[in-house]
Design a protein around this motif. Structure first.
Motif, mmCIF file in Angstrom:
data_model
loop_
_atom_site.group_PDB
_atom_site.id
_atom_site.type_symbol
_atom_site.label_atom_id
_atom_site.label_comp_id
_atom_site.label_asym_id
_atom_site.label_seq_id
_atom_site.Cartn_x
_atom_site.Cartn_y
_atom_site.Cartn_z
ATOM 1 N N GLY A 132 46.024 47.366 81.428
ATOM 2 C CA GLY A 132 46.224 47.539 79.804
ATOM 3 C C GLY A 132 47.701 47.216 79.463
ATOM 4 O O GLY A 132 47.985 47.737 78.324
ATOM 5 N N LYS A 133 48.380 46.699 80.239
ATOM 6 C CA LYS A 133 49.741 46.210 79.825
ATOM 7 C C LYS A 133 49.748 45.275 78.656
ATOM 8 O O LYS A 133 48.957 44.403 78.475
ATOM 9 N N GLY A 134 50.534 45.512 77.535
ATOM 10 C CA GLY A 134 50.415 44.746 76.442
ATOM 11 C C GLY A 134 49.781 45.544 75.081
ATOM 12 O O GLY A 134 49.966 46.732 75.226
ATOM 13 N N PHE A 135 49.140 44.966 74.424
ATOM 14 C CA PHE A 135 48.369 45.637 73.385
ATOM 15 C C PHE A 135 47.595 46.736 73.728
ATOM 16 O O PHE A 135 47.685 48.073 73.128
ATOM 17 N N PRO A 136 46.760 46.867 74.613
ATOM 18 C CA PRO A 136 45.890 48.014 74.895
ATOM 19 C C PRO A 136 46.871 49.289 75.165
ATOM 20 O O PRO A 136 46.555 50.398 74.956
ATOM 21 N N GLU A 137 47.952 48.981 76.036
ATOM 22 C CA GLU A 137 48.943 50.111 76.289
ATOM 23 C C GLU A 137 49.431 50.926 75.080
ATOM 24 O O GLU A 137 49.543 52.148 75.150
ATOM 25 N N THR A 138 49.881 50.295 74.304
ATOM 26 C CA THR A 138 50.329 50.537 73.023
ATOM 27 C C THR A 138 49.408 51.380 71.654
ATOM 28 O O THR A 138 49.485 52.206 71.028
ATOM 29 N N TYR A 139 47.898 50.556 71.734
ATOM 30 C CA TYR A 139 47.124 50.734 70.586
ATOM 31 C C TYR A 139 46.214 51.646 71.108
ATOM 32 O O TYR A 139 45.570 52.637 70.436
ATOM 33 N N ASP A 140 45.541 51.581 72.373
ATOM 34 C CA ASP A 140 44.516 52.329 72.623
ATOM 35 C C ASP A 140 45.034 53.883 73.628
ATOM 36 O O ASP A 140 45.098 54.103 74.776
ATOM 37 N N ASN A 141 45.467 54.246 72.382
ATOM 38 C CA ASN A 141 46.322 55.593 72.822
ATOM 39 C C ASN A 141 45.885 56.677 72.241
ATOM 40 O O ASN A 141 45.937 56.718 70.798
ATOM 41 N N PRO A 142 45.385 57.730 72.814
ATOM 42 C CA PRO A 142 44.694 59.009 72.182
ATOM 43 C C PRO A 142 45.652 59.585 71.211
ATOM 44 O O PRO A 142 45.282 60.202 70.280
ATOM 45 N N GLU A 143 47.025 59.391 71.626
ATOM 46 C CA GLU A 143 48.257 60.247 70.691
ATOM 47 C C GLU A 143 47.984 59.705 69.324
ATOM 48 O O GLU A 143 48.624 60.401 68.482
ATOM 49 N N ARG A 144 47.506 58.584 69.105
ATOM 50 C CA ARG A 144 47.523 57.937 67.611
ATOM 51 C C ARG A 144 46.210 58.077 67.037
ATOM 52 O O ARG A 144 45.850 57.659 65.791
ATOM 53 N N VAL A 145 45.419 58.857 67.520
ATOM 54 C CA VAL A 145 44.097 59.253 66.934
ATOM 55 C C VAL A 145 44.124 59.723 65.480
ATOM 56 O O VAL A 145 43.435 59.190 64.452
ATOM 57 N N ASP A 146 45.052 60.905 65.290
ATOM 58 C CA ASP A 146 45.329 61.397 63.814
ATOM 59 C C ASP A 146 45.733 60.331 63.043
ATOM 60 O O ASP A 146 45.173 60.162 61.804
ATOM 61 N N GLU A 147 46.611 59.448 63.474
ATOM 62 C CA GLU A 147 47.243 58.224 62.527
ATOM 63 C C GLU A 147 46.266 57.311 62.235
ATOM 64 O O GLU A 147 46.031 57.131 60.929
ATOM 65 N N TYR A 148 45.229 57.000 63.113
ATOM 66 C CA TYR A 148 44.273 55.742 62.798
ATOM 67 C C TYR A 148 43.157 56.280 61.803
ATOM 68 O O TYR A 148 42.543 55.947 60.908
ATOM 69 N N ARG A 149 42.829 57.923 62.088
ATOM 70 C CA ARG A 149 41.691 58.317 61.292
ATOM 71 C C ARG A 149 42.412 58.617 59.809
ATOM 72 O O ARG A 149 41.794 58.389 58.944
ATOM 73 N N THR A 150 43.576 58.916 59.720
ATOM 74 C CA THR A 150 44.147 59.150 58.326
ATOM 75 C C THR A 150 44.234 57.905 57.629
ATOM 76 O O THR A 150 43.736 57.730 56.446
ATOM 77 N N TYR A 151 44.646 56.740 58.375
ATOM 78 C CA TYR A 151 44.679 55.467 57.824
ATOM 79 C C TYR A 151 43.411 54.878 57.346
ATOM 80 O O TYR A 151 43.122 54.377 56.111
ATOM 81 N N TYR A 152 42.471 55.173 58.103
ATOM 82 C CA TYR A 152 40.830 54.524 58.052
ATOM 83 C C TYR A 152 40.178 55.155 56.850
ATOM 84 O O TYR A 152 39.702 54.552 56.069
ATOM 85 N N LEU A 153 40.074 56.387 57.050
ATOM 86 C CA LEU A 153 39.688 57.444 55.798
ATOM 87 C C LEU A 153 40.138 56.997 54.389
ATOM 88 O O LEU A 153 39.327 56.717 53.357
ATOM 89 N N GLU A 154 41.408 56.643 54.382
ATOM 90 C CA GLU A 154 42.140 56.484 53.022
ATOM 91 C C GLU A 154 41.358 55.095 52.435
ATOM 92 O O GLU A 154 40.905 55.048 51.240
ATOM 93 N N LEU A 155 41.369 54.126 53.271
ATOM 94 C CA LEU A 155 40.915 52.799 52.821
ATOM 95 C C LEU A 155 39.431 52.755 52.479
ATOM 96 O O LEU A 155 38.812 52.255 51.731
ATOM 97 N N PHE A 156 38.593 53.550 53.420
ATOM 98 C CA PHE A 156 37.236 53.533 53.444
ATOM 99 C C PHE A 156 36.915 54.223 52.120
ATOM 100 O O PHE A 156 36.198 53.738 51.290
ATOM 101 N N ASN A 157 37.587 55.478 51.889
ATOM 102 C CA ASN A 157 36.871 56.168 50.578
ATOM 103 C C ASN A 157 37.448 55.617 49.287
ATOM 104 O O ASN A 157 36.634 55.639 48.337
ATOM 105 N N ARG A 158 38.386 54.879 49.428
ATOM 106 C CA ARG A 158 39.058 54.047 48.136
ATOM 107 C C ARG A 158 38.020 52.969 48.044
ATOM 108 O O ARG A 158 37.808 52.631 46.856
ATOM 109 N N TYR A 159 37.592 52.275 48.946
ATOM 110 C CA TYR A 159 36.903 50.964 48.810
ATOM 111 C C TYR A 159 35.422 51.409 48.264
ATOM 112 O O TYR A 159 34.980 50.814 47.261
ATOM 113 N N PHE A 160 34.948 52.282 48.879
ATOM 114 C CA PHE A 160 33.347 52.721 48.530
ATOM 115 C C PHE A 160 33.370 53.708 47.473
ATOM 116 O O PHE A 160 32.396 54.235 46.984
#
Length: 606
Positions: free
Chosen positions: A364-392
């Motif tokens: 996983g060296k490279g993109f997976p190592e930095t992006y596929d990281n459980p510590e970033r789940v809250d960051e991803y969820r907040t980002y995604y929900l904002e865009l999703f709810n604004r669009y729909f």
């Protein structure tokens, strides 16, 4: 499975790998022969080998020819070649201080015989050993040596078994020598060669490989009927809304989706005829169908033997990152941070990491190592929900709610697509069932068909973006006054099918968050279960894995019971290849030769 054909393909690859045609064009250094690896190369000779200099502190690969094949004479006249030739090479690492060291990569420790000296070969070439014998010796060659001395002795022992001679015996009798050159870019085929060895030993059922090696002609299917081409209900998605598919692309897609089609599908055509667009359509449809069927994220691979072709593929899947602070959220944008592509580049070229999203190794060296990281789940969820709810204009609380909403929207779009295709086909053909009261049946059927068609058109016309795209298209003659089925196919390509693709992309983005939130432990392990779960997660955010042929087998392996390179057979869902010949060939082939499931293959040629 035709193992004779596999063996033949392997030997052809060896022929190319074992060619020494470039050796005589490279600068070389001649040293006095020693019965061991030279300890170092003088500084002035290093400058000869590397006239453009070396990066400070960087190691380089060189190859050593420890023996010389001298010209043969008869009655004072030369027989055959009049110059000396070098039939065998050993790779070494040149350190920053000029020392020669054991190669760090075990694959580089396998010595190389030049193919022309192995039988079967040309009548005028000298024969030192047979290809089968050398192949067997190289397959059993142990690379787990610890010192330069062990390495050298192992190479000479292999050479002696193959030829019956030592390095000293195959050399100048009075002043034996060894020659050193800069190592060319070889060894790229080693991953594929090792895969061939494993396939030749494999006892698993490999349906796609069986299909590929079956020396029988597939039955030719007739060109699909017009209705199958323009009212293709398996065609649910488009990756672009700029232009609809051309006639030839629709015909090709209808044949690809035909239930009696072969597992291997080849598309051939000159540059600019739309092979890449066709391949993107295939990938978009696979993505949508897997979501609608509640299937696993599919592993889709785009590959080539050519680096320029890989660069072109990477460009084809690039896109602009979304601006979260703008008032309007676009559907055709990534709803997770830092993503500007749909393709993950599987390559060990670390110098390209700033340019592409890359996976450098199976840990996983490279993109997976930095992006596929459980510590970033809250960051991803907040980002995604904002865009999703604004669009729909919704108020979904988590990714699961978002997926449920998207699935509903995709099901509705599928119904609209099918209704539009069916109503257009019926309106154009006017076909009805025969029997009694034919006039009454015709009138009832016409009213029902017309009503469905008019409802579809009225719903479609309500969308300003759809109308604007269609207006731009019909400014030219090509898309004006088309028959009902053709016109409906054009309209669906630039509207519902395009929406369907992006709904599927955003569904998988939510799936990535959901899967990542459940992860625990070390995600960088390469054992089968952990590695396959990671590949599926990555496929949620990077729907296409992109790799050269010679690198891909390395990424389709896992570790098991101490073996670090166990092939993941029957794993890739859709392998596709591009052959950069005069004509570019595209094959959607359902699942692959090195990991591949029995489904469909795609390939392309320029």
């Amino acid at each position: 499975m035709n193992k004779k054909l596999l063996k033949y393909w392997k030997n052809c690859l060896l022929d190319a790998e074992w060619s020494n045609s470039m050796f005589y064009k490279e600068p070389r250094v001649t040293l006095a022969f020693e019965d061991r690896m030279p300890e170092s190369i003088p500084e002035e000779d290093i400058e000869l080998l590397f006239p453009d200099g070396r990066e400070d502190g960087k190691k380089c690969k060189v190859r050593i020819a420890p023996c010389v094949l001298l010209p043969e004479y008869e009655n004072g006249k030369p027989i055959g070649k009049t110059f000396s030739e070098y039939p065998f090479f050993i790779t070494a690492t040149l350190g920053p201080d000029g020392s020669l060291q054991l190669p760090e990569n075990p694959m580089d420790r396998v010595p190389m015989f030049v193919r022309k000296f192995l039988s079967p070969n040309a009548k005028d070439d000298r024969t030192l050993a047979s290809l089968d014998e050398v192949d067997s010796l190289l397959s059993a060659f142990k690379t787990d040596v610890a010192t330069e001395e062990e390495y050298w002795k192992a190479c000479e022992a292999l050479f002696r078994k193959a030829t019956g001679m030592t390095f000293a015996e195959m050399n100048y009798p009075d002043q034996p020598e060894m020659v050193i050159t800069k190592a060319p870019v070889t060894g790229m085929a080693q991953n594929i060669l090792r895969l061939y060895d494993k396939l030749l030993e494999c006892k698993e059922d490999l349906p796609l490989l069986e299909c590929l090696t079956r020396c029988e002609c597939e039955p030719l299917l007739p060109l699909p009927a017009r209705r199958e081409i323009y009212a293709n209900k398996r065609h649910l998605a488009q990756m672009s809304s700029d232009f609809p598919l051309s006639v030839s692309q629709r015909e090709t897609l209808a044949m690809y989706t035909h239930p009696r089609g072969s597992r291997i599908f080849a598309v051939n055509g000159p540059p600019g005829t739309g092979k890449t667009t066709f391949l993107q359509t295939v990938i978009a449809n696979r993505l949508v169908h897997s979501v609608l069927s509640d299937g696993e994220p599919e592993l889709i691979v785009a590959s080539s033997v050519n680096n320029q072709a890989i660069t072109n593929i990477l460009k084809d899947f690039e896109m602009e990152a979304v601006e979260t602070d703008t008032a309007e959220v676009g559907l055709a944008a990534r709803w997770l941070p830092e993503l500007d592509t749909l393709g993950l580049y599987l390559s060990g070229k670390e110098e390209l990491t700033e340019r592409y999203s890359m996976m450098l190794n199976t840990r996983g060296k490279g993109f997976p190592e930095t992006y596929d990281n459980p510590e970033r789940v809250d960051e991803y969820r907040t980002y995604y929900l904002e865009l999703f709810n604004r669009y729909f204009h919704t108020s979904c609380k988590d990714e699961t709610e978002c997926q449920h909403y998207l699935r509903g929207q995709m099901t509705l779009l599928r119904d609209w697509i099918e209704t539009g295709l069916e109503s257009a086909a019926q309106k154009e053909s006017g076909s009805v069932n025969g029997g009694k009261n034919l006039l009454v049946r015709m009138m009832q059927h016409f009213r029902k068909t017309s009503s469905a068609y008019e409802e579809t058109m009225a719903r479609w016309e309500e969308n300003e973006d759809f109308r604007a795209r269609y207006t731009r298209l019909t400014e030219g003659e090509e898309y004006r006054n088309l028959p009902c089925m053709e016109d409906m196919a054009v309209r669906l390509d630039i509207s519902y099918r395009y929406q369907m693709f992006w709904y599927a992309i955003h569904y998988r983005e939510a799936e990535f968050i959901r899967r990542l939130s459940r992860c625990t432990g070390n995600l960088n392990r390469s054992d089968r279960t952990v590695y396959l779960e990671r590949l599926r997660r990555l496929a949620c955010v990077m729907p296409v894995f992109i790799s050269t042929f010679h690198s891909l087998p390395r990424y389709m392996t896992c570790s098991s019971e101490g073996n670090p390179s166990v092939p993941l057979y029957n794993t890739i869902d859709l392998p596709s290849s591009t052959n950069p010949d005069r004509c570019r060939l595209s094959w959607p082939y359902p699942r692959s030769v090195w990991p591949g499931k029995p489904s469909s293959w795609a390939t392309s040629s320029r």
